[in-house]
Design a protein around this motif. Structure first.
Motif, mmCIF file in Angstrom:
data_model
loop_
_atom_site.group_PDB
_atom_site.id
_atom_site.type_symbol
_atom_site.label_atom_id
_atom_site.label_comp_id
_atom_site.label_asym_id
_atom_site.label_seq_id
_atom_site.Cartn_x
_atom_site.Cartn_y
_atom_site.Cartn_z
ATOM 1 N N HIS A 230 0.507 -1.254 -0.029
ATOM 2 C CA HIS A 230 0.296 -0.120 -0.138
ATOM 3 C C HIS A 230 0.866 1.652 0.065
ATOM 4 C CE1 HIS A 230 -3.636 2.216 0.643
ATOM 5 N NE2 HIS A 230 -2.857 2.530 1.632
ATOM 6 N N THR A 231 1.789 0.909 0.985
ATOM 7 C CA THR A 231 3.148 2.639 0.719
ATOM 8 C C THR A 231 4.416 1.454 0.656
ATOM 9 O OG1 THR A 231 3.167 2.045 3.111
ATOM 10 C CG2 THR A 231 1.139 3.896 1.742
ATOM 11 N N ASP A 232 5.499 1.971 0.702
ATOM 12 C CA ASP A 232 6.488 1.201 0.718
ATOM 13 C C ASP A 232 6.869 0.746 2.032
ATOM 14 O OD1 ASP A 232 7.733 1.129 -1.848
ATOM 15 O OD2 ASP A 232 7.997 3.833 -1.614
ATOM 16 N N GLU A 233 6.397 2.120 3.072
ATOM 17 C CA GLU A 233 7.247 1.284 4.645
ATOM 18 C C GLU A 233 5.872 1.600 4.983
ATOM 19 O OE1 GLU A 233 5.161 4.378 6.488
ATOM 20 O OE2 GLU A 233 4.584 4.310 4.400
ATOM 21 N N HIS A 234 5.715 0.606 4.744
ATOM 22 C CA HIS A 234 4.271 0.123 5.337
ATOM 23 C C HIS A 234 4.586 -0.995 6.178
ATOM 24 C CE1 HIS A 234 0.464 -1.924 6.079
ATOM 25 N NE2 HIS A 234 -0.422 -0.877 5.745
ATOM 26 N N LEU A 235 3.520 -1.034 7.810
ATOM 27 C CA LEU A 235 4.200 -2.059 8.880
ATOM 28 C C LEU A 235 2.270 -2.498 9.312
ATOM 29 C CD1 LEU A 235 6.548 -0.305 11.503
ATOM 30 C CD2 LEU A 235 6.938 -1.770 9.664
ATOM 31 N N ALA B 257 -7.620 -6.508 -1.061
ATOM 32 C CA ALA B 257 -5.879 -5.775 -0.145
ATOM 33 C C ALA B 257 -6.241 -4.461 -0.570
ATOM 34 C CB ALA B 257 -4.649 -6.283 -0.799
ATOM 35 N N ALA B 258 -5.544 -3.665 0.058
ATOM 36 C CA ALA B 258 -5.037 -2.241 -0.052
ATOM 37 C C ALA B 258 -4.592 -1.726 -1.734
ATOM 38 C CB ALA B 258 -4.865 -1.429 1.292
ATOM 39 N N ARG B 259 -5.129 -1.184 -2.200
ATOM 40 C CA ARG B 259 -4.224 0.124 -3.361
ATOM 41 C C ARG B 259 -3.436 0.441 -3.026
ATOM 42 N NH1 ARG B 259 -8.726 3.874 -5.044
ATOM 43 N NH2 ARG B 259 -6.992 3.926 -6.772
ATOM 44 N N THR B 260 -2.756 -0.388 -4.688
ATOM 45 C CA THR B 260 -1.548 0.181 -4.627
ATOM 46 C C THR B 260 -0.404 1.272 -5.496
ATOM 47 O OG1 THR B 260 -1.308 -1.359 -6.532
ATOM 48 C CG2 THR B 260 -0.900 -1.957 -3.873
ATOM 49 N N ASP B 261 -1.515 2.151 -6.110
ATOM 50 C CA ASP B 261 -1.294 2.603 -6.860
ATOM 51 C C ASP B 261 -1.147 4.595 -6.081
ATOM 52 O OD1 ASP B 261 -3.727 3.497 -6.488
ATOM 53 O OD2 ASP B 261 -4.122 3.609 -8.266
ATOM 54 N N LEU B 262 -0.999 4.514 -4.994
ATOM 55 C CA LEU B 262 -0.529 5.814 -4.734
ATOM 56 C C LEU B 262 0.486 7.005 -4.378
ATOM 57 C CD1 LEU B 262 -2.819 6.051 -1.065
ATOM 58 C CD2 LEU B 262 -3.267 6.199 -3.514
ATOM 59 N N VAL C 169 5.543 -2.715 -8.949
ATOM 60 C CA VAL C 169 6.506 -2.875 -7.484
ATOM 61 C C VAL C 169 5.603 -2.476 -6.835
ATOM 62 C CG1 VAL C 169 8.419 -2.181 -6.230
ATOM 63 C CG2 VAL C 169 8.502 -1.721 -9.527
ATOM 64 N N LEU C 170 5.038 -1.877 -6.653
ATOM 65 C CA LEU C 170 4.154 -2.111 -4.472
ATOM 66 C C LEU C 170 2.929 -3.108 -4.785
ATOM 67 C CD1 LEU C 170 3.922 1.859 -4.409
ATOM 68 C CD2 LEU C 170 5.220 0.069 -2.856
ATOM 69 N N THR C 171 2.758 -3.292 -6.067
ATOM 70 C CA THR C 171 1.669 -4.481 -6.007
ATOM 71 C C THR C 171 2.091 -5.769 -6.252
ATOM 72 O OG1 THR C 171 0.358 -2.893 -7.612
ATOM 73 C CG2 THR C 171 -0.565 -5.560 -7.276
ATOM 74 N N ARG C 172 3.470 -5.738 -6.764
ATOM 75 C CA ARG C 172 3.914 -7.345 -5.751
ATOM 76 C C ARG C 172 4.561 -7.698 -5.137
ATOM 77 N NH1 ARG C 172 4.713 -9.809 -11.046
ATOM 78 N NH2 ARG C 172 4.165 -8.766 -12.627
ATOM 79 N N ALA C 173 4.643 -6.367 -4.022
ATOM 80 C CA ALA C 173 5.324 -6.027 -2.485
ATOM 81 C C ALA C 173 4.100 -6.665 -2.103
ATOM 82 C CB ALA C 173 5.827 -5.023 -2.699
ATOM 83 N N ASP D 93 -0.713 -17.424 -8.850
ATOM 84 C CA ASP D 93 0.643 -16.948 -8.647
ATOM 85 C C ASP D 93 0.542 -15.117 -8.681
ATOM 86 O OD1 ASP D 93 -0.174 -15.810 -12.132
ATOM 87 O OD2 ASP D 93 0.027 -17.741 -12.038
ATOM 88 N N GLU D 94 1.751 -14.436 -8.737
ATOM 89 C CA GLU D 94 2.211 -13.447 -8.393
ATOM 90 C C GLU D 94 1.107 -12.548 -9.285
ATOM 91 O OE1 GLU D 94 5.423 -10.394 -7.416
ATOM 92 O OE2 GLU D 94 5.932 -12.473 -6.794
ATOM 93 N N ASP D 95 1.225 -13.032 -11.428
ATOM 94 C CA ASP D 95 1.147 -11.977 -12.279
ATOM 95 C C ASP D 95 0.022 -12.385 -12.441
ATOM 96 O OD1 ASP D 95 3.649 -11.512 -13.072
ATOM 97 O OD2 ASP D 95 3.449 -13.721 -14.501
#
Length: 452
Positions: free
Chosen positions: A116-121, A145-150, A158-162, A215-217
């Motif tokens: 969702h963000t890079d630093e998400h915990l 899951a929360a959105r990954t395009d912010l 990259v964030l979606t794969r994370a 799978d991831e894709d």
């Protein structure tokens, strides 16, 4: 009775679609998770139970509201717990993956769950070695899951794969582990929103289509395919939360303005927002005013449609909750609140007025229809032939609106906001549908059209 029944208090913001949590730690102290700057509900809940907030944990740099953690630190002496990777510019306990915070009997383990963000915990709440529940913020949410395009188009994949890896990490927790997300029904951070707000790991293994992706894709295609638009103000709040929003010394109040003061502010470039109900605005309003009725969703549309660097003055009706108006604005970073004027004062002074027709579903035959709901809502069922332009895009696309249109949404509030924007842009002969497409179908006996 389980731990959540006895010790965990969800605090739901229906307008933003988010949940904060207050956790009683058993000794009069409490943990607050993802508290908003509007702390009224949290304060009430804490006072009712005789709790003081000792810890304020943020799962991520929120994009849809300003954090209340800094205010809790200032007022209550709370220790702020947050990701070291967030590089917050104010005092906090910086946590990395696996770090544990002793809360006095219970402990909180930080789990790095970017996406969702890079630093998400995420925060796993433990009683010894027993997993009580996990605060998943904007990672695993009910049914999605929360959105990954912010953070921009160049970071989205990259964030979606994370996010894929983060959800699978969380799914390894015991099935009985409670899941306490921040984002939920009504949140533009959700993708898509679900109806329930809390769940368990086991329930999500059974019901969450993203966890079932082979799978991831496939996960990436599914998540990205579910994303809709989001409010423009999301692009600025993350950085404000990193720096730390201003601590408020006293409860904010909205100044009462005379007609003369209102005219002066308008002449100096202030924007006027009319928060009265739709019917009141339809019967008369100040030319150029934007209609955003005061309701649960007020903050979303205020932040989406109004600039944050322009003074805002509000037209109100008697009895409207000015504290609610003020806090909704402040929690999304609208700080330049010039004051309010009651509509009756403008009428007494003989100020110029405009009206917008409010029409029922059986009276729109032969007129073009402009549907300003979200794309997913429009696709699920709209009046045949309706032109679809989302409210959030309307200012930039006002020239695409059909002349003399009946503007429609689900009930009428967003439609009146849209009509006020179009009127300000020079459109005439507008009307607003009192109701929504379902009312039209019931009134005419015809079937709604599906698809774009």
């Amino acid at each position: 009775m389980g731990f959540a029944d006895d010790h965990l208090i969800p605090l739901v913001d229906e307008g933003l679609g988010n949940s904060a949590y207050l956790v009683g730690l058993g000794d009069g102290r409490a943990l607050a998770v993802d508290a908003s700057r509007d702390l009224r509900a949290l304060r009430t809940a804490a006072e009712r139970r005789g709790l003081s907030v000792a810890y304020a944990a943020d799962t991520h740099l929120h994009a849809d509201f300003l954090t209340g953690a800094l205010q809790l630190a200032a007022d209550d002496g709370a220790t702020v717990l947050a990701s070291a990777a967030g590089h917050r510019a104010f005092p906090h306990t910086a946590l990395a993956d696996g770090d544990e915070s002793d809360l006095g009997g219970l402990s909180l383990r930080a789990l790095a769950t970017p996406g969702h963000t890079d630093e998400h915990l995420s925060f796993l709440l433990l009683d010894g070695t027993s997993e009580l529940g996990v605060f998943t913020g904007g990672s695993l949410i009910v049914g999605s899951a929360a959105r990954t395009d912010l953070l921009g188009a160049d970071r989205t994949e990259v964030l979606t794969r994370a996010q894929y890896q983060s959800l699978r990490r969380l799914a390894q927790l015991p099935d009985t582990t409670a899941v306490w997300p921040t984002h939920g029904a009504g949140s533009f951070c959700s993708a898509p929103p679900g109806a329930e707000r809390t769940t368990t790991i086991g329930a999500q293994k059974q019901a969450n289509a993203l966890l079932a992706a082979p799978d991831e894709d496939t996960f990436v295609r599914q998540l990205l395919g579910s994303l809709g638009s989001y409010p423009a103000y999301f692009d600025r709040l993350g950085e404000i939360n990193r720096r730390g929003p201003a601590v408020l010394g006293t409860a904010p109040a909205l100044a009462a303005l005379s007609v003369a003061e209102t005219r002066q502010l308008l002449g100096e470039g202030a924007q006027i927002v009319d928060v009265r109900p739709v019917t009141d605005f339809a019967h008369g309003h100040i030319p150029g005013a934007i209609s955003i009725p005061l309701r649960d969703q007020f903050a979303t549309w205020l932040g989406w449609l109004l600039p944050d660097d322009t003074p805002l003055l509000f037209v109100t009706a008697p009895g409207q909750d000015l504290a609610e108006l003020t806090w909704q604005a402040l929690k999304i970073g609208c700080e330049r609140l010039a004051g309010h004027m009651e509509w009756a004062a403008w009428q007494v002074e003989g100020g110029r007025q405009q009206t917008i027709d409010l029409v029922t579903a059986d009276c729109i035959a032969g007129r073009p229809v402009l549907d300003i709901r979200q794309r997913a809502e429009h696709a699920a069922g709209h009046i045949p032939g309706a032109v679809g332009i989302e409210l959030g895009e309307l200012t930039a696309r006002s020239d695409e609106a059909p002349a003399g249109a009946v503007v429609a949404c689900g009930h009428g509030e967003r439609a009146m906001t849209a009509a006020s924007l179009l009127a300000r842009a020079g459109h005439n002969d507008l009307a607003v549908l009192d109701g929504g497409p379902g009312d039209w179908a019931n009134a005419t006996g015809r079937t709604l059209e599906e698809g774009a």
